[in-house]
Design a protein around this motif. Sequence first.
Motif, PDB file in Angstrom:
ATOM      1  N   TYR A 125       0.836  -1.205   0.000  1.00 58.02           N
ATOM      2  CA  TYR A 125       0.000   0.000   0.000  1.00 58.02           C
ATOM      3  C   TYR A 125       0.871   1.255   0.000  1.00 58.02           C
ATOM      4  O   TYR A 125       0.625   2.196  -0.761  1.00 58.02           O
ATOM      5  CB  TYR A 125      -0.918  -0.014   1.226  1.00 58.02           C
ATOM      6  CG  TYR A 125      -1.856   1.169   1.298  1.00 58.02           C
ATOM      7  CD1 TYR A 125      -3.046   1.162   0.595  1.00 58.02           C
ATOM      8  CD2 TYR A 125      -1.540   2.280   2.067  1.00 58.02           C
ATOM      9  CE1 TYR A 125      -3.911   2.239   0.653  1.00 58.02           C
ATOM     10  CE2 TYR A 125      -2.393   3.358   2.132  1.00 58.02           C
ATOM     11  CZ  TYR A 125      -3.579   3.341   1.428  1.00 58.02           C
ATOM     12  OH  TYR A 125      -4.428   4.410   1.485  1.00 58.02           O
ATOM     13  N   VAL A 133       2.348   1.775  -3.405  1.00 58.93           N
ATOM     14  CA  VAL A 133       1.377   2.343  -4.345  1.00 58.93           C
ATOM     15  C   VAL A 133       1.189   3.831  -4.064  1.00 58.93           C
ATOM     16  O   VAL A 133       1.137   4.648  -4.989  1.00 58.93           O
ATOM     17  CB  VAL A 133       0.019   1.596  -4.269  1.00 58.93           C
ATOM     18  CG1 VAL A 133      -1.071   2.355  -4.997  1.00 58.93           C
ATOM     19  CG2 VAL A 133       0.162   0.208  -4.860  1.00 58.93           C
ATOM     20  N   LEU A 134       1.102   4.181  -2.805  1.00 61.09           N
ATOM     21  CA  LEU A 134       0.941   5.584  -2.425  1.00 61.09           C
ATOM     22  C   LEU A 134       2.121   6.412  -2.924  1.00 61.09           C
ATOM     23  O   LEU A 134       1.940   7.479  -3.525  1.00 61.09           O
ATOM     24  CB  LEU A 134       0.803   5.688  -0.902  1.00 61.09           C
ATOM     25  CG  LEU A 134       0.542   7.063  -0.333  1.00 61.09           C
ATOM     26  CD1 LEU A 134      -0.795   7.603  -0.837  1.00 61.09           C
ATOM     27  CD2 LEU A 134       0.534   6.998   1.183  1.00 61.09           C
ATOM     28  N   TRP A 169       0.537  -1.388  -8.232  1.00 60.73           N
ATOM     29  CA  TRP A 169      -0.875  -1.755  -8.086  1.00 60.73           C
ATOM     30  C   TRP A 169      -1.052  -3.263  -8.219  1.00 60.73           C
ATOM     31  O   TRP A 169      -1.828  -3.881  -7.495  1.00 60.73           O
ATOM     32  CB  TRP A 169      -1.739  -1.031  -9.123  1.00 60.73           C
ATOM     33  CG  TRP A 169      -2.313   0.247  -8.614  1.00 60.73           C
ATOM     34  CD1 TRP A 169      -1.968   1.506  -8.977  1.00 60.73           C
ATOM     35  CD2 TRP A 169      -3.339   0.398  -7.624  1.00 60.73           C
ATOM     36  NE1 TRP A 169      -2.706   2.422  -8.277  1.00 60.73           N
ATOM     37  CE2 TRP A 169      -3.565   1.773  -7.451  1.00 60.73           C
ATOM     38  CE3 TRP A 169      -4.090  -0.496  -6.871  1.00 60.73           C
ATOM     39  CZ2 TRP A 169      -4.495   2.268  -6.557  1.00 60.73           C
ATOM     40  CZ3 TRP A 169      -5.025   0.001  -5.976  1.00 60.73           C
ATOM     41  CH2 TRP A 169      -5.230   1.371  -5.822  1.00 60.73           C
ATOM     42  N   LEU A 202       0.102  -4.870  -5.041  1.00 59.50           N
ATOM     43  CA  LEU A 202      -0.901  -4.702  -3.988  1.00 59.50           C
ATOM     44  C   LEU A 202      -2.073  -5.648  -4.213  1.00 59.50           C
ATOM     45  O   LEU A 202      -2.560  -6.284  -3.277  1.00 59.50           O
ATOM     46  CB  LEU A 202      -1.397  -3.252  -3.931  1.00 59.50           C
ATOM     47  CG  LEU A 202      -2.497  -2.956  -2.917  1.00 59.50           C
ATOM     48  CD1 LEU A 202      -2.012  -3.228  -1.500  1.00 59.50           C
ATOM     49  CD2 LEU A 202      -2.979  -1.518  -3.053  1.00 59.50           C
ATOM     50  N   ARG A 223      -7.115   0.346 -10.516  1.00 54.25           N
ATOM     51  CA  ARG A 223      -6.579   1.581  -9.937  1.00 54.25           C
ATOM     52  C   ARG A 223      -7.726   2.443  -9.448  1.00 54.25           C
ATOM     53  O   ARG A 223      -8.773   2.517 -10.082  1.00 54.25           O
ATOM     54  CB  ARG A 223      -5.790   2.366 -10.971  1.00 54.25           C
ATOM     55  CG  ARG A 223      -4.479   1.772 -11.320  1.00 54.25           C
ATOM     56  CD  ARG A 223      -3.709   2.755 -12.164  1.00 54.25           C
ATOM     57  NE  ARG A 223      -2.574   2.109 -12.795  1.00 54.25           N
ATOM     58  CZ  ARG A 223      -1.678   2.757 -13.509  1.00 54.25           C
ATOM     59  NH1 ARG A 223      -1.787   4.043 -13.696  1.00 54.25           N
ATOM     60  NH2 ARG A 223      -0.682   2.108 -14.049  1.00 54.25           N
ATOM     61  N   GLN A 224      -7.484   3.095  -8.339  1.00 56.68           N
ATOM     62  CA  GLN A 224      -8.466   3.999  -7.768  1.00 56.68           C
ATOM     63  C   GLN A 224      -7.734   5.054  -6.965  1.00 56.68           C
ATOM     64  O   GLN A 224      -6.530   4.972  -6.769  1.00 56.68           O
ATOM     65  CB  GLN A 224      -9.452   3.223  -6.913  1.00 56.68           C
ATOM     66  CG  GLN A 224      -8.802   2.313  -5.883  1.00 56.68           C
ATOM     67  CD  GLN A 224      -9.781   1.328  -5.313  1.00 56.68           C
ATOM     68  OE1 GLN A 224     -10.920   1.666  -5.108  1.00 56.68           O
ATOM     69  NE2 GLN A 224      -9.338   0.112  -5.057  1.00 56.68           N
ATOM     70  N   ILE A 256      -6.177   6.875  -3.988  1.00 57.79           N
ATOM     71  CA  ILE A 256      -5.558   6.308  -2.803  1.00 57.79           C
ATOM     72  C   ILE A 256      -5.142   7.462  -1.892  1.00 57.79           C
ATOM     73  O   ILE A 256      -4.743   8.516  -2.362  1.00 57.79           O
ATOM     74  CB  ILE A 256      -4.372   5.407  -3.194  1.00 57.79           C
ATOM     75  CG1 ILE A 256      -3.876   4.613  -2.012  1.00 57.79           C
ATOM     76  CG2 ILE A 256      -3.271   6.178  -3.830  1.00 57.79           C
ATOM     77  CD1 ILE A 256      -2.958   3.478  -2.404  1.00 57.79           C
ATOM     78  N   SER A 257      -5.260   7.250  -0.601  1.00 54.36           N
ATOM     79  CA  SER A 257      -5.003   8.319   0.351  1.00 54.36           C
ATOM     80  C   SER A 257      -4.076   7.831   1.455  1.00 54.36           C
ATOM     81  O   SER A 257      -4.062   6.656   1.803  1.00 54.36           O
ATOM     82  CB  SER A 257      -6.330   8.785   0.959  1.00 54.36           C
ATOM     83  OG  SER A 257      -6.097   9.644   2.043  1.00 54.36           O
ATOM     84  N   ASP A 258      -3.334   8.763   2.027  1.00 57.40           N
ATOM     85  CA  ASP A 258      -2.476   8.418   3.155  1.00 57.40           C
ATOM     86  C   ASP A 258      -3.138   8.769   4.483  1.00 57.40           C
ATOM     87  O   ASP A 258      -2.489   8.719   5.526  1.00 57.40           O
ATOM     88  CB  ASP A 258      -1.113   9.095   3.033  1.00 57.40           C
ATOM     89  CG  ASP A 258      -1.198  10.607   3.063  1.00 57.40           C
ATOM     90  OD1 ASP A 258      -2.313  11.154   3.016  1.00 57.40           O
ATOM     91  OD2 ASP A 258      -0.133  11.254   3.126  1.00 57.40           O
TER      92      ASP A 258
END
Length: 171
Positions: A34, A37-38, A100, A103, A114-115, A117-119
């Motif tokens: 994750y 990806v971030l 991705w 993940l 894919r979408q 993504i937030s931290d």
Amino acid sequence: YARRATSARSSAEGAALRVDRVRRELSLNIRVAYVHVLAAAQRRTVRARLAELARQAGTVTEQLFNTGAADRPDVLASEIAAASAALSLVEADNRLARDWLRLGVSVGQPALTRQAISDAGLSLTLPDGREAALQQALAEAPDLQVARAALVAAERQREAERRLQAPMLTV
């Protein structure tokens, strides 16, 4: 009979600890994937902005060349910079796609799309400092717990065998 029960109990404890270790490893692999990806998404955003700026710089340099304020080497240098930035964007896209996929495989869905993504809610800091984090990791280490359970089982088995070897004297 007691020896078999002790052995079965220690085997069950060891198996439970191994399952817990695998569960923790999977959780860690998912968290790492994750974060990759971030980071790849943020890298791609930066590279896209750099590619756009390099393209705009090329356009401005071309206009300056048309007015005589820039030389041909300046135009060529801006074109090279724009091409390099575009290549860097393609590399960032490829890395994002690879991360991705990694993940998706980590969570058991290789076709994960894919979408956004937030931290938010993601903490990458060590709790209560480095030394406390190290002590906590050592205390909770599944491998260490498995080793401790194996040691306890070996000690129990040794004690049981020692009792079996003692002569039974009846007077």
